[in-house]
Design an enzyme around this catalytic site. Structure first.
Site, PDB file in Angstrom:
ATOM      1  N   TRP A   1      -3.756  10.615   7.615  1.00 21.79           N
ATOM      2  CA  TRP A   1      -3.091  10.450   6.314  1.00 21.79           C
ATOM      3  C   TRP A   1      -4.142  10.362   5.223  1.00 21.79           C
ATOM      4  O   TRP A   1      -3.978  10.941   4.148  1.00 21.79           O
ATOM      5  CB  TRP A   1      -2.184   9.217   6.314  1.00 21.79           C
TER       6      TRP A   1
ATOM      7  N   ASP B   1      -2.977   3.494  -0.116  1.00 21.45           N
ATOM      8  CA  ASP B   1      -1.754   3.923   0.544  1.00 21.45           C
ATOM      9  C   ASP B   1      -1.430   2.808   1.538  1.00 21.45           C
ATOM     10  O   ASP B   1      -2.148   2.617   2.517  1.00 21.45           O
ATOM     11  CB  ASP B   1      -2.021   5.257   1.263  1.00 21.45           C
TER      12      ASP B   1
ATOM     13  N   LYS C   1       9.010   1.989   6.378  1.00 17.24           N
ATOM     14  CA  LYS C   1       8.591   1.060   7.432  1.00 17.24           C
ATOM     15  C   LYS C   1       9.118  -0.330   7.062  1.00 17.24           C
ATOM     16  O   LYS C   1      10.209  -0.684   7.496  1.00 17.24           O
ATOM     17  CB  LYS C   1       7.069   1.032   7.604  1.00 17.24           C
TER      18      LYS C   1
HETATM   19  N1  PMP Z   1       0.575   7.381   4.807  1.00 18.33           N
HETATM   20  C1  PMP Z   1       0.778   6.668   5.913  1.00 18.33           C
HETATM   21  C2  PMP Z   1      -0.164   5.560   6.243  1.00 18.33           C
HETATM   22  C3  PMP Z   1       1.871   6.967   6.741  1.00 18.33           C
HETATM   23  O1  PMP Z   1       2.080   6.261   7.855  1.00 18.33           O
HETATM   24  C4  PMP Z   1       2.734   8.027   6.383  1.00 18.33           C
HETATM   25  C5  PMP Z   1       3.945   8.397   7.194  1.00 18.33           C
HETATM   26  N2  PMP Z   1       4.115   7.865   8.393  1.00 18.33           N
HETATM   27  C6  PMP Z   1       2.463   8.750   5.228  1.00 18.33           C
HETATM   28  C7  PMP Z   1       1.382   8.389   4.459  1.00 18.33           C
HETATM   29  C8  PMP Z   1       3.337   9.892   4.809  1.00 18.33           C
HETATM   30  O2  PMP Z   1       4.472   9.380   4.240  1.00 18.33           O
HETATM   31  P1  PMP Z   1       5.672  10.303   3.756  1.00 18.33           P
HETATM   32  O3  PMP Z   1       6.265  10.887   4.984  1.00 18.33           O
HETATM   33  O4  PMP Z   1       6.564   9.318   3.059  1.00 18.33           O
HETATM   34  O5  PMP Z   1       5.126  11.325   2.853  1.00 18.33           O
END
Ligand code: PMP
Length: 356
Positions: free
Chosen positions: A99, A166, A190
């Site tokens: 991520w 994030d 979450k």
């Molecule tokens: N950052 C983290 C730490 C995540 O765990 C996730 C999704 N599991 C995301 C970003 C992406 O999030 P989204 O699907 O809402 O774009």
């Protein structure tokens, strides 16, 4: 059979949020209409958005100099919004997972990106230490909890430039000193609520400093000014998030959740460390996440992985398959997972060991 939900996201939510959301989907607070079919400008929905915003503000003790907003597009849209709004020349990023790598990729569209450190060389199984951030960086970006790899930065860092994080998978899991951050953002799916809505906590004075023009929907100021109502919000997701945060507040808020989370994680990590079949993927204890617990089978028992998965699902344990890049198992133990659910998993691990 009772199901114990260890999915990484979308993931377990409180019974209260599920019960009350389903009532509101049929008939919101007795008004004879569904939360799905009322105008987002109706007084009923305006009150929902206001309460959702104040709950997040209250739960994290957000200072007045920050705005709290809810957005579409998940954390992934904010990977690009952050540099769009903040990156003039250069930004620094810590690469602790895929991520983070995706956030880095978006940053590069807008300027120079310096990756101060990365743990990619070892499948991101630790949080790099000992890096330094260039003084001329417009911000420093971290991912507080690495959902896939089971690592977490559990303290609020003191850094020399605005800190952006994030926090998709550990928001509301521990008290945060919000005043140490420029922006805290993520997807809600979450600890906040269901998928479909994201959040951002933005220090107001950090905005308006880039030279470029920003498309309306990607400009944080648009949503701050409109109090998350610039366009139609994801009404049901916001409603469920409100209810889930009401529940968290009722449970003693973030401070109490933090205590429970530490205990819950210890219960599982202790068993992983003790059980001859398993070992954690994150060796350094200080880096181990208390939201996503990743573990694999010891070399000599590797061939038992599928068998354990089947055994666990026979006990109602759902969603423990590790991400394909790590393998093994991942138990996501967000705020709504009770200690009793983790005990079921721990008992299954013990029983499985005793059968061999
Ligand atoms: N950052 C983290 C730490 C995540 O765990 C996730 C999704 N599991 C995301 C970003 C992406 O999030 P989204 O699907 O809402 O774009």
């Amino acid at each position: 059979m009772k199901k114990h939900n260890f999915y990484a996201g979308p993931s377990i939510l409180s019974e209260y949020a599920k019960e009350e959301t389903s009532k509101g989907v049929k008939n919101l607070d007795g008004i004879g209409l569904s939360v799905m079919e009322i105008s987002h400008r109706s007084k009923e929905f305006m009150a929902i958005m206001q309460e959702t915003t104040s709950l997040l503000r209250e739960l994290l003790d957000v200072p007045d100099s920050y705005s709290v907003i809810f957005l579409h597009g998940g954390a992934s849209t904010q990977f690009c919004m952050v540099p769009y709004n903040l990156l003039n020349k250069k930004a620094a990023y810590l690469e602790t997972g895929s991520w983070a790598a995706k956030a880095i990729k978006e940053g590069k569209f807008f300027g120079e990106v310096e990756v101060v450190a990365s743990s990619k060389d070892s499948i991101y199984n630790y949080i790099p230490k000992g890096w330094s951030i260039p003084d001329d960086a417009d911000y420093f970006h971290i991912t507080t909890n690495n959902t896939i790899y089971g690592t977490q930065i559990k303290t609020d860092l003191d850094v020399n430039v605005p800190l952006v994080c994030d926090s998709s998978s550990d928001i509301l899991s521990r008290p945060m000193d919000v005043s140490k951050y420029g922006i805290i953002y993520g997807g809600a799916q979450k600890n906040i609520g269901p998928a479909g809505v994201g959040y951002a906590i933005v220090r107001n004075d950090i905005l308006g400093k880039v030279d470029r023009e920003i498309p309306t929907m990607l400009d944080y100021r648009t949503h701050i000014k409109a109090e998350s109502m610039f366009n139609t919000p994801p009404c049901v997701a916001v409603y469920a998030a409100m209810l889930n945060m009401r529940w968290l507040k009722e449970q003693g808020g973030v401070e109490a959740a933090y205590k429970r989370n530490i205990e819950k994680a210890a219960l599982l990590y202790d068993e992983i460390d003790r059980n001859k079949l398993f070992k954690p993927t994150v060796e350094q204890e200080e880096d181990r996440s208390f939201m996503n617990v990743t573990f694999i089978m010891n070399e000599e028992y590797k061939d038992k992985e599928a068998e354990f998965m089947t055994y666990a699902s026979g006990k109602g344990i759902i969603g423990i398959k590790g991400h394909r890049s790590v393998g093994g198992f991942r138990a996501s133990i967000y705020n709504a997972m009770p200690k009793s659910g983790i005990q079921v998993l721990v008992d299954a691990m013990k029983e499985f060991e005793s059968k061999l």
